[in-house]
Design a protein around this motif. Structure first.
Motif, mmCIF file in Angstrom:
data_model
loop_
_atom_site.group_PDB
_atom_site.id
_atom_site.type_symbol
_atom_site.label_atom_id
_atom_site.label_comp_id
_atom_site.label_asym_id
_atom_site.label_seq_id
_atom_site.Cartn_x
_atom_site.Cartn_y
_atom_site.Cartn_z
ATOM 1 N N THR A 72 0.818 -1.212 0.000
ATOM 2 C CA THR A 72 0.000 0.000 0.000
ATOM 3 C C THR A 72 0.855 1.267 0.000
ATOM 4 N N GLY A 73 1.679 1.429 1.040
ATOM 5 C CA GLY A 73 2.406 2.691 1.208
ATOM 6 C C GLY A 73 3.611 2.864 0.322
ATOM 7 N N PHE A 77 0.831 3.230 -3.787
ATOM 8 C CA PHE A 77 0.349 4.605 -3.599
ATOM 9 C C PHE A 77 0.948 5.546 -4.626
ATOM 10 N N ASN A 78 2.271 5.558 -4.717
ATOM 11 C CA ASN A 78 2.912 6.449 -5.684
ATOM 12 C C ASN A 78 2.743 5.968 -7.119
ATOM 13 N N GLU A 97 -4.797 14.830 -3.040
ATOM 14 C CA GLU A 97 -3.891 14.233 -2.058
ATOM 15 C C GLU A 97 -3.993 14.934 -0.711
ATOM 16 N N ILE A 100 -6.358 13.618 2.015
ATOM 17 C CA ILE A 100 -6.090 12.315 2.651
ATOM 18 C C ILE A 100 -6.327 12.320 4.161
ATOM 19 N N THR A 104 -8.894 9.703 5.803
ATOM 20 C CA THR A 104 -8.382 8.743 6.791
ATOM 21 C C THR A 104 -9.204 8.787 8.068
ATOM 22 N N THR A 161 -5.692 3.743 -1.111
ATOM 23 C CA THR A 161 -4.499 2.941 -0.818
ATOM 24 C C THR A 161 -3.757 3.508 0.378
ATOM 25 N N TRP A 162 -3.629 4.835 0.424
ATOM 26 C CA TRP A 162 -2.931 5.459 1.555
ATOM 27 C C TRP A 162 -3.732 5.327 2.839
ATOM 28 N N TYR A 165 -2.955 2.022 4.146
ATOM 29 C CA TYR A 165 -1.602 2.068 4.723
ATOM 30 C C TYR A 165 -1.620 2.712 6.103
ATOM 31 N N SER A 166 -2.353 3.813 6.243
ATOM 32 C CA SER A 166 -2.407 4.533 7.522
ATOM 33 C C SER A 166 -3.011 3.666 8.620
#
Length: 299
Positions: A72-73, A77-78, A97, A100, A104, A161-162, A165-166
């Motif tokens: 994910t991170g 993500f990128n 972005e 986010i 989150t 995705t981020w 990850y978070s």
């Protein structure tokens, strides 16, 4: 003041990630993502190898969350950001972005049972509304005809995705050493992205273009500054002022990106993008500020 300076520099570097990603978007997106993590891996290798060996039993035991963090991170993500930049403006990407933190918080409420205050809901609505405003270009007809810019849709995937990850970071990151885990995650990301990049090289013939001087310099920037230096500065800033206050500095991302896109990319910033940026930034400030005040009261 040093912590605030670190966080401002981090926001500048993150905006540079978007601007450079747009500047070298003649390269396929997964090729950009692969060389980014490959360069970062080479830099981290001498720093993190000892920790990676020392904690290998932890990595083997906790391989599932570690794999999730890497995919994910670090890997996708990128990758999604660079894919998005193939179709939409750097300003649109920066505005989305910057939403986010609010997204989150919203997902944390749904999956982690965190509660939002009434004012926070206003912030969520403003930020999400601002992002939707940008995606739809301020036109109901875009929604009615489903005529969305594919780049903005891909950016939604990047945001989700981020968020994943978070959430993984919240539950699992404390189990791993900083540099050792970064090295292992970069290695996993390299292994995942390499075959996808090879497909791009075969289909699009993107590999030779990597060695053009402007592309090579751009990839070096992506592999060193956003991947490593910004991460270290961000961690130091968060350590000094806390995550809620630090996240406010991400609101500078659209500002620096708009300036950079005007100076270096020659992009035009539309009124719709400006309105969307103001809505998103206002919403994030309102939501994160309220959350920070609530956390201070509880402590």
């Amino acid at each position: 003041m040093k912590a605030y300076l670190f966080l401002i520099i981090t926001a500048i570097i993150f905006s540079g990630n978007i601007i450079v990603g747009k500047a070298i978007n003649e390269l396929p997106p997964y090729t950009i993502a692969f060389f980014r993590v490959f360069i970062a891996l080479l830099v981290v290798l001498p720093i993190g190898l000892r920790q990676a060996r020392q904690y290998q039993h932890v990595f083997l035991k906790e391989w599932k969350p570690l794999l999730g963090l890497a995919l994910t991170g670090v890997a996708f993500f990128n990758s999604f950001i660079y894919a998005s930049l193939q179709f939409t403006s750097s300003t649109n990407v920066a505005i989305m972005e910057s939403a986010i933190p609010v997204v989150t918080i919203l997902f944390s409420m749904i999956f982690l049972k965190e509660k939002l205050a009434g004012v926070q809901w206003v912030g969520v609505i403003l930020s999400v509304g601002g992002a939707i405003w940008v995606i739809t270009e301020g036109s109901w007809q875009v929604v009615r005809d489903l005529a969305f810019n594919i780049g903005d849709v891909i950016m939604i995937a990047a945001i989700l995705t981020w968020v994943a990850y978070s959430i993984l970071v919240k539950f699992h990151m404390m189990k791993f050493p900083v540099y050792g885990s970064l090295l292992v995650m970069l290695a996993i990301a390299n292994a995942v992205l390499f075959p996808i990049a090879v497909i791009e090289w075969v289909v699009i013939d993107g590999f030779p273009a990597v060695f053009q001087i402007n592309h090579a310099l751009g990839l070096l920037y992506l592999g060193i500054f956003p991947s490593l230096i910004a991460l270290l500065l961000w961690n130091k800033g968060v350590e000094e002022v806390g995550p809620s206050q630090a996240s406010v500095f991400l609101n500078l991302l659209p500002v620096f990106t708009i300036i950079g896109s005007l100076l270096f990319l020659g992009e035009n910033v539309t009124l719709i993008e400006m309105i969307g940026a103001l809505l998103v930034i206002s919403g994030v400030l309102l939501t994160t500020k309220t959350k920070a005040e609530k956390q201070r009261q509880l402590s």
